[in-house]
Design an enzyme around this catalytic site. Structure first.
Site, PDB file in Angstrom:
ATOM      1  CE  LYS A  41      -6.094  -7.291  -1.643  1.00  0.00           C
ATOM      2  NZ  LYS A  41      -6.209  -6.543  -0.150  1.00  0.00           N
ATOM      3  CE  LYS A  97      -4.756  -1.416   1.749  1.00  0.00           C
ATOM      4  NZ  LYS A  97      -5.592  -1.467   2.539  1.00  0.00           N
ATOM      5  CE  LYS A 153     -13.347  -2.301   0.246  1.00  0.00           C
ATOM      6  NZ  LYS A 153     -13.650  -1.807   1.355  1.00  0.00           N
TER       7      LYS A 153
HETATM    8  P1  TYM Z   1     -10.654  -5.245   4.052  1.00  0.00           P
HETATM    9  O1  TYM Z   1     -12.214  -3.921   4.438  1.00  0.00           O
HETATM   10  O2  TYM Z   1      -9.674  -4.690   2.256  1.00  0.00           O
HETATM   11  O3  TYM Z   1     -11.906  -5.920   3.336  1.00  0.00           O
HETATM   12  C1  TYM Z   1     -13.002  -7.254   3.821  1.00  0.00           C
HETATM   13  C2  TYM Z   1     -13.311  -8.192   3.659  1.00  0.00           C
HETATM   14  O4  TYM Z   1     -12.758  -8.992   2.669  1.00  0.00           O
HETATM   15  C3  TYM Z   1     -11.593 -10.117   2.012  1.00  0.00           C
HETATM   16  N1  TYM Z   1     -11.219  -9.647   0.562  1.00  0.00           N
HETATM   17  C4  TYM Z   1     -10.840 -10.541   0.321  1.00  0.00           C
HETATM   18  N2  TYM Z   1     -11.581 -12.217  -0.316  1.00  0.00           N
HETATM   19  C5  TYM Z   1     -10.911 -12.090  -0.600  1.00  0.00           C
HETATM   20  N3  TYM Z   1     -10.576 -12.048  -1.738  1.00  0.00           N
HETATM   21  C6  TYM Z   1     -10.715 -10.426  -1.923  1.00  0.00           C
HETATM   22  N4  TYM Z   1     -10.287 -10.926  -2.772  1.00  0.00           N
HETATM   23  C7  TYM Z   1     -10.652 -10.316  -1.476  1.00  0.00           C
HETATM   24  N5  TYM Z   1     -10.701  -8.342  -0.895  1.00  0.00           N
HETATM   25  C8  TYM Z   1     -10.750  -8.294   0.526  1.00  0.00           C
HETATM   26  C9  TYM Z   1     -10.093  -9.728   3.537  1.00  0.00           C
HETATM   27  O5  TYM Z   1     -10.022 -10.726   3.935  1.00  0.00           O
HETATM   28  C10 TYM Z   1     -11.778  -9.018   4.698  1.00  0.00           C
HETATM   29  O6  TYM Z   1     -11.865 -10.256   5.465  1.00  0.00           O
HETATM   30  N6  TYM Z   1      -7.911  -5.081   7.764  1.00  0.00           N
HETATM   31  C11 TYM Z   1      -8.802  -5.750   7.212  1.00  0.00           C
HETATM   32  C12 TYM Z   1     -10.254  -4.834   7.461  1.00  0.00           C
HETATM   33  C13 TYM Z   1     -10.315  -4.860   9.944  1.00  0.00           C
HETATM   34  C14 TYM Z   1     -10.275  -6.296  10.386  1.00  0.00           C
HETATM   35  C15 TYM Z   1     -10.395  -5.752  11.376  1.00  0.00           C
HETATM   36  C16 TYM Z   1     -10.504  -7.250   9.918  1.00  0.00           C
HETATM   37  C17 TYM Z   1      -9.966  -4.144  10.476  1.00  0.00           C
HETATM   38  N7  TYM Z   1      -9.783  -4.256  11.678  1.00  0.00           N
HETATM   39  C18 TYM Z   1     -10.215  -6.729  12.357  1.00  0.00           C
HETATM   40  C19 TYM Z   1     -10.480  -8.800  10.748  1.00  0.00           C
HETATM   41  C20 TYM Z   1     -10.602  -8.318  12.351  1.00  0.00           C
HETATM   42  C21 TYM Z   1      -9.439  -5.204   6.219  1.00  0.00           C
HETATM   43  O7  TYM Z   1      -8.402  -4.139   5.429  1.00  0.00           O
HETATM   44  O8  TYM Z   1     -10.811  -6.120   5.064  1.00  0.00           O
END
Ligand code: TYM
Length: 334
Positions: free
Chosen positions: A198, A114, A201
Site C-alpha cells: 500500500k 510495523k 508514509k
Molecule cells: P492512518 O493515519 O494510517 O491513515 C488515515 C486514513 O487513510 C487511510 N489510508 C489509505 N487508504 C487507501 N489506500 C492507502 N494506501 C491508505 N493509506 C492510508 C487509512 O485507512 C485511514 O482511514 N489507525 C488509523 C487511525 C485511527 C482511526 C481511529 C481510524 C485511529 N483511531 C478510529 C478510524 C477510527 C491509522 O493509522 O490511519
C-alpha cells in the site's frame, strides 16, 4: 441516514498526507459531512506509539488539521480535534484493555508489519494500538467509520470489543457495533514502486507516493517514474490483475477522473503506458496541487488552526464526558 447515526474517524499526524489518505479517507470524510454528524480526530496518541520528535509532532498535528480543511472539511459542520486533548480516549482505552483479549491482538497484521522482525523491541503502545482505536470510536458511540481497507481488521476488533463489553456488563446495545465505510472503487491505493504494497508514509522512497503538498513538477516526475509494464494496456480487468502496478495506475486514473474502472480500461486499452501516465499526471495535478497550495496557505496562520482544535476539543469533550459517566457506572467505577 437517520439522526442517530454518527461518524467517527482518525488520521495519524505523521507528516505529509498522501494520495492513499486522500482517496481512502479524506474525500469520503467530506462527502459524509454533508449528510450526517461527523467527528474527525487527529490521533496524536496513536502517533507516539512510534517515537516522534516533539516539535515535529506539534507541527504535524497542525498540518493534518490544515489538510482536513484544505480537502473541504468544515469545522462548523464537523467536530475537528486532537485526541490527546480529550482525556476520555486514554481512560476508555484502559478500560477496553481489560476487555480486549491478547489472542485477538496477536492476530493484528498491522502490528506484525510495523513491529518488523524484532517484536521484543516494539513499544507496548504499538501492540495495544487497536484497543485505543476502539476507544476512539466507542467513546462517542459512533456507528460508522470511514477508513481505507488497511484498517478493516482494526474495525472488526472494535466490533468484537464492543460486543464483549455489552455481554460482560449485561448491557445489550450499549455500544453500537461500528460499521466500516470503505470506498468501493479504491479502498487501497498502492505504492507507485511496488503494486503489491500500500502507498504509505513509512515507505522510504518518496517516489512511491504522491503527497498532498507535491508540486506539479513532483507529480509529473513521480508518475513518469512509476513502475508500469512494457506491453500495451490490456482491455480487461483479469489481465490487468496480473500486473498490479498497471492496475494501480488505472485505478487511480479512474478515481481522479471520477469514471468507473471499466470506462477507464476502455479508454486506455491498447495504448502505451506513457499515454496513460500523461493523462494521469494531468488529472492529478488538477486535483491535488490546489489542495497542497491551500494546506501551505492555512499553515501560515497557525493560531487559527489551534483555535479550531480548541473549539473542536470542547465539543468532543462534552460528548465524551457524558458517555464516560455511563461507562464508569456500567463497569462499577465510583
Ligand atoms: P492512518 O493515519 O494510517 O491513515 C488515515 C486514513 O487513510 C487511510 N489510508 C489509505 N487508504 C487507501 N489506500 C492507502 N494506501 C491508505 N493509506 C492510508 C487509512 O485507512 C485511514 O482511514 N489507525 C488509523 C487511525 C485511527 C482511526 C481511529 C481510524 C485511529 N483511531 C478510529 C478510524 C477510527 C491509522 O493509522 O490511519
Amino acid at each position: 441516514m437517520s439522526e442517530k447515526k454518527l461518524v467517527f474517524s482518525g488520521v495519524q499526524p505523521t507528516g505529509n498526507l498522501h494520495l492513499g489518505n486522500y482517496f481512502g479517507a479524506l474525500r469520503n470524510f467530506v462527502s459524509l459531512q454533508r449528510k450526517i454528524k461527523c467527528i474527525y480526530c487527529v490521533v496524536d496518541l496513536h502517533a507516539i506509539t512510534v517515537f516522534q520528535k516533539p516539535n515535529e509532532l506539534r507541527e504535524n498535528v497542525l498540518e493534518t488539521v490544515a489538510s482536513f480543511l484544505a480537502t473541504g472539511l468544515n469545522p462548523d459542520k464537523s467536530i475537528i480535534f486532537n485526541q490527546s486533548s480529550v482525556s476520555g480516549h486514554a481512560e476508555l482505552a484502559w478500560i477496553l484493555n481489560c476487555v480486549s483479549r491478547i489472542g485477538w491482538l496477536n492476530r493484528m497484521t498491522q502490528f506484525k508489519d510495523k513491529a518488523g522482525s524484532d517484536k521484543e523491541k516494539a513499544s507496548v503502545g504499538l501492540y495495544i494500538y487497536p484497543n485505543l482505536m476502539a476507544a476512539d470510536i466507542l467513546l462517542y458511540k459512533a456507528t460508522h467509520v470511514p477508513v481505507g481497507a488497511d484498517q478493516k481488521q482494526h474495525l472488526e476488533l472494535s466490533r468484537d470489543i464492543a460486543q464483549k463489553f455489552n455481554n460482560d456488563y449485561n448491557c445489550e446495545d450499549f455500544f453500537p457495533l461500528p460499521e466500516p465505510l470503505i470506498q468501493k472503487n479504491i479502498s487501497r491505493v498502492m505504492s507507485l514502486r511496488d503494486g503489491t504494497k500500500k502507498m504509505s508514509k513509512s515507505e522510504e522512497s518518496d517516489f512511491s507516493r504522491i503527497n498532498l503538498k507535491d508540486s506539479a513538477d513532483d507529480i509529473n516526475k513521480k508518475i513518469k517514474k512509476a513502475k508500469s509494464d512494457s506491453e500495451p494496456i490490456p482491455d480487461n480487468i483479469k489481465s490487468l490483475e496480473k500486473k498490479p502496478e498497471a492496475l494501480n495506475l488505472i485505478n487511480i486514473y479512474s478515481e481522479v477522473s471520477k469514471i468507473n474502472l471499466d470506462k477507464a480500461i476502455n479508454e486506455m486499452s491498447g495504448k502505451e503506458y506513457s499515454f496513460l501516465k500523461t493523462k494521469l499526471a494531468e488529472a492529478l495535478i488538477n486535483e491535488i496541487v490546489p489542495v497542497g497550495k491551500e494546506i501551505k496557505k492555512l499553515l501560515e496562520n497557525k493560531p487559527h488552526l489551534e483555535q479550531i482544535l480548541e473549539k473542536g476539543s470542547e465539543k468532543a469533550n462534552i460528548i465524551a464526558e457524558e458517555n464516560l459517566k455511563n461507562i464508569r457506572e456500567k463497569v462499577g467505577l465510583i
